[in-house]
Design an enzyme around this catalytic site. Structure first.
Site, short mmCIF file in Angstrom:
data_model
loop_
_atom_site.label_atom_id
_atom_site.label_comp_id
_atom_site.label_asym_id
_atom_site.label_seq_id
_atom_site.Cartn_x
_atom_site.Cartn_y
_atom_site.Cartn_z
N LYS A 23 40.79 -50.28 -0.13
CA LYS A 23 39.33 -50.04 -1.01
C LYS A 23 39.11 -51.49 -1.71
O LYS A 23 37.95 -51.69 -1.68
CB LYS A 23 39.99 -48.76 -1.88
CG LYS A 23 38.83 -49.07 -3.27
CD LYS A 23 39.40 -48.09 -4.28
CE LYS A 23 38.77 -48.30 -5.61
NZ LYS A 23 39.26 -49.40 -6.50
N ASN A 24 40.05 -52.00 -2.39
CA ASN A 24 39.68 -53.35 -3.16
C ASN A 24 39.43 -54.46 -2.44
O ASN A 24 38.44 -55.17 -2.74
CB ASN A 24 40.85 -53.60 -4.17
CG ASN A 24 40.97 -52.58 -5.26
OD1 ASN A 24 39.95 -51.69 -5.37
ND2 ASN A 24 42.20 -52.50 -6.11
N CYS A 118 37.12 -47.40 -13.38
CA CYS A 118 38.04 -46.45 -14.10
C CYS A 118 38.19 -47.16 -15.55
O CYS A 118 38.06 -48.35 -15.66
CB CYS A 118 39.32 -46.73 -13.72
SG CYS A 118 39.55 -45.88 -12.03
N ARG A 123 38.00 -53.89 -20.34
CA ARG A 123 37.97 -54.59 -18.97
C ARG A 123 36.80 -55.63 -18.95
O ARG A 123 35.67 -55.51 -18.69
CB ARG A 123 37.80 -53.72 -17.85
CG ARG A 123 38.94 -52.86 -17.55
CD ARG A 123 38.75 -51.81 -16.47
NE ARG A 123 39.09 -52.82 -15.06
CZ ARG A 123 39.15 -52.16 -14.05
NH1 ARG A 123 38.79 -50.51 -13.88
NH2 ARG A 123 39.31 -52.46 -12.85
N ASP A 306 48.55 -51.01 -10.25
CA ASP A 306 47.90 -49.54 -9.60
C ASP A 306 49.19 -48.93 -9.14
O ASP A 306 48.86 -47.74 -8.79
CB ASP A 306 47.04 -50.20 -8.37
CG ASP A 306 45.87 -51.01 -8.89
OD1 ASP A 306 45.39 -50.90 -10.13
OD2 ASP A 306 45.13 -51.64 -8.11
N ARG A 398 36.84 -41.67 -5.36
CA ARG A 398 36.41 -42.96 -5.30
C ARG A 398 37.26 -43.80 -4.49
O ARG A 398 36.92 -44.98 -4.04
CB ARG A 398 36.49 -43.52 -6.66
CG ARG A 398 35.33 -43.08 -7.57
CD ARG A 398 35.20 -43.94 -8.72
NE ARG A 398 35.56 -45.21 -8.57
CZ ARG A 398 36.41 -45.91 -9.32
NH1 ARG A 398 36.92 -45.29 -10.29
NH2 ARG A 398 36.55 -47.15 -9.19
N1 EPU Z 1 40.35 -59.93 -17.67
C1 EPU Z 1 39.85 -60.58 -18.71
N2 EPU Z 1 38.47 -61.10 -18.45
C2 EPU Z 1 37.86 -61.19 -17.15
C3 EPU Z 1 38.40 -60.66 -16.08
C4 EPU Z 1 39.71 -59.97 -16.38
O1 EPU Z 1 40.37 -60.77 -19.61
O2 EPU Z 1 36.96 -61.67 -17.22
C5 EPU Z 1 41.44 -59.20 -17.88
C6 EPU Z 1 41.75 -57.75 -17.44
O3 EPU Z 1 41.31 -57.03 -18.82
C7 EPU Z 1 42.72 -57.51 -17.04
C8 EPU Z 1 43.39 -58.66 -16.40
O4 EPU Z 1 42.47 -59.76 -16.62
O5 EPU Z 1 43.89 -57.57 -18.35
C9 EPU Z 1 43.33 -58.63 -14.90
O6 EPU Z 1 42.11 -57.99 -14.22
P1 EPU Z 1 41.51 -58.40 -13.07
O7 EPU Z 1 40.31 -59.12 -13.16
O8 EPU Z 1 42.59 -59.26 -11.99
O9 EPU Z 1 41.18 -56.78 -12.30
P2 EPU Z 1 39.80 -56.57 -11.76
O10 EPU Z 1 39.42 -57.45 -10.83
O11 EPU Z 1 38.91 -55.82 -12.70
C10 EPU Z 1 41.29 -55.52 -9.61
C11 EPU Z 1 41.26 -54.02 -9.16
C12 EPU Z 1 41.92 -53.13 -10.07
C13 EPU Z 1 43.51 -53.67 -10.17
C14 EPU Z 1 43.53 -55.05 -10.92
C15 EPU Z 1 44.63 -55.77 -11.19
C16 EPU Z 1 39.28 -54.01 -7.78
C17 EPU Z 1 37.75 -53.32 -7.51
N3 EPU Z 1 39.99 -53.56 -9.03
O12 EPU Z 1 40.52 -55.26 -10.78
O13 EPU Z 1 42.21 -52.07 -9.13
O14 EPU Z 1 44.00 -52.85 -11.48
O15 EPU Z 1 42.53 -55.88 -9.85
O16 EPU Z 1 45.30 -55.93 -9.97
O17 EPU Z 1 39.52 -54.83 -6.82
C18 EPU Z 1 42.27 -49.46 -8.84
O18 EPU Z 1 42.30 -49.97 -7.69
O19 EPU Z 1 42.72 -48.43 -9.41
C19 EPU Z 1 42.02 -50.57 -9.77
C20 EPU Z 1 41.85 -50.51 -11.14
#
Ligand code: EPU
Length: 423
Positions: A23-24, A118, A123, A306, A398
């Site tokens: 998915k991701n 989610c 975030r 996750d 989702r």
């Molecule tokens: N963060 C910031 N600023 C940013 C971006 C991130 O402070 O600009 C923080 C976030 O708040 C968090 C940490 O950095 O504390 C890591 O966030 P990251 O950006 O790596 O997460 P994401 O890209 O929003 C993806 C997956 C999530 C998964 C996380 C961590 C997707 C669409 N989502 O989210 O997946 O938990 O990486 O591995 O790829 C899920 O599949 O259920 C899911 C939530």
């Protein structure tokens, strides 16, 4: 009428499950495809709501999206128009934000609403935006919309304060057409990032170092269409592995990359789960007397946040106190409140849960408060005595491809029902 999932628990599972495409990765590959000047064919696409919503967004952009078979997408952006993305569908998933990087990269301008996804506590996307600004863009946020514009995009060195998956991918997308070299330092190393870089490179981009913490992108003038097969979903795989450890007499999980699951497999081994890991599958047999463990979530290759939620459910059956420390999303513990309703004994403190086992679980009504909480509720429902009703299942849909069909095929009793709206 909203739909619920009901599960009659206690049935031992036996058989094989095949894992779908990630998915991701998919939700980033689809936006990446719009950077091409011809059709991009992606296979192994999971049948999940996030893919349907992204396809809808691409159609708003006048991108031709065809689905010749359920797991096969052909995305042709030849006649794309860079219209403002203000439709509600943008807010139905988190990954719509990858269109910021892609459209900025291609048109030097994007205007879109805040992405959804989610709720796991705050975030922010500040690192994505700082990356765009470093490449020369100006970011404005007004009336619920991001407006991001650049006269020129020029490569730069970008250090990410946090190794963010989303920021790494989004900056890569914006940088593929930038002038000169972009270097992302402290980049995230998740397998999904490698998959996106692989697609972009097949399209003609010059990206080196994906999968390490330094990624170098040399801008190019044009990208072409290509063919790409998505990597298996390591989180879906991990979910079924936990299901097998909890409820299977013997279960084989096919289409996995064991290396992507190492942190989980090591923890399950520590718990005493019997596993036979092969090149692209794992077979799990019934295990008695599970041992308690401690888990701290970390960026890849550490233990995935996750999978912390599904694993918590198994911990309720370990003999002693297990501990989960969450370092990525400190508020990602709503599943624990739901598990408590089913009889789990969990002490919660900020960023940490202590799970006292073994405790029997009882069927009741619970909520899928987010996607992986939903997965945790399915696992708990399979284990529980009686019938569990899961509400808000749109979160599960989702991200999990045909979860009810996959589980019913191996002996579970899980079905959907429409229920009247609550006033
Ligand atoms: N963060 C910031 N600023 C940013 C971006 C991130 O402070 O600009 C923080 C976030 O708040 C968090 C940490 O950095 O504390 C890591 O966030 P990251 O950006 O790596 O997460 P994401 O890209 O929003 C993806 C997956 C999530 C998964 C996380 C961590 C997707 C669409 N989502 O989210 O997946 O938990 O990486 O591995 O790829 C899920 O599949 O259920 C899911 C939530």
């Amino acid at each position: 009428m909203p739909e619920v999932i009901r599960i009659e628990g206690g049935h031992e599972l036996e058989g094989e499950v095949t894992i779908s495409g990630s998915k991701n990765a998919t939700v980033a590959l689809i936006p990446a495809a719009v950077l091409a000047n011809g059709p991009v064919t992606i296979v192994g696409v999971p049948q999940i709501a996030d893919v349907r919503h992204l396809s809808e967004i691409l159609r708003i952009l006048n991108v031709d999206v065809e689905q010749p078979s359920p797991d096969h997408l052909i995305i042709d952006p030849t006649h794309m128009k860079n219209v403002d993305l203000v439709d509600d569908v943008v807010t139905k998933l988190r990954a719509s934000y990858y269109l910021m990087g892609a459209l900025l990269g291609r048109y030097h301008h994007v205007r879109m609403r805040m992405p959804g996804g989610c709720y796991l506590g705050p975030r922010p996307i500040d690192l994505h935006l700082k990356g765009f600004e470093a490449l020369g863009a100006t970011v404005k946020y007004e009336r619920g919309c991001y407006d991001i514009t650049a006269d020129r995009l020029v490569g730069d060195k970008i250090f990410l304060d946090i190794a963010s998956v989303g920021a790494t991918i989004n900056i890569m997308m914006a940088a593929v057409y930038a002038e000169g070299r972009t270097v992302i330092e402290n980049a995230a190393k998740e397998p999904e990032i490698i998959d996106v870089a692989t697609l972009l490179n097949k399209m003609g981009a010059h990206i080196r170092g994906a999968g390490t913490n330094v990624i170098k992108i040399d801008g190019v003038k044009s990208l072409n269409g290509c063919f790409h097969e998505i990597i298996p979903d390591r989180i879906e795989a991990g979910t079924y592995i936990v299901i097998a450890a909890a409820m299977a007499r013997k279960m084989k999980i096919n289409n996995i990359i064991p290396q992507h699951l190492e942190a989980l497999l090591m923890k399950l081994d520590e718990m005493g789960v019997k596993m036979d890991v092969q090149v692209d599958s794992v077979t799990i047999e019934k295990s008695e007397h599970l041992k308690p463990i401690e888990v701290t979530t970390k960026p890849y290759p550490g233990f995935a946040t996750d999978l912390q939620q599904p694993l918590t459910v198994l911990m309720t059956q370990a003999e002693g106190v297990s501990r989960v420390e969450e370092t990525i999303y400190v508020e990602r513990f709503k599943h624990c409140n739901e598990l408590q309703k089913m009889g789990a004994y969990i002490d919660l403190s900020p960023a940490c849960a202590e799970i006292h086992g073994p405790t029997p679980l009882y069927g009741t009504t619970v909520s899928a408060t987010d996607l992986r909480c939903g997965a945790a509720m399915v696992i708990a429902g399979l284990m529980a005595d009686g019938v569990t009703t899961i509400e808000n299942i749109y979160h599960i849909d989702r991200g999990y491809d045909h979860i009810d069909d996959k589980l019913n095929a191996i002996g579970a009793k899980i079905w959907r029902e429409k229920v009247p709206d609550e006033d």
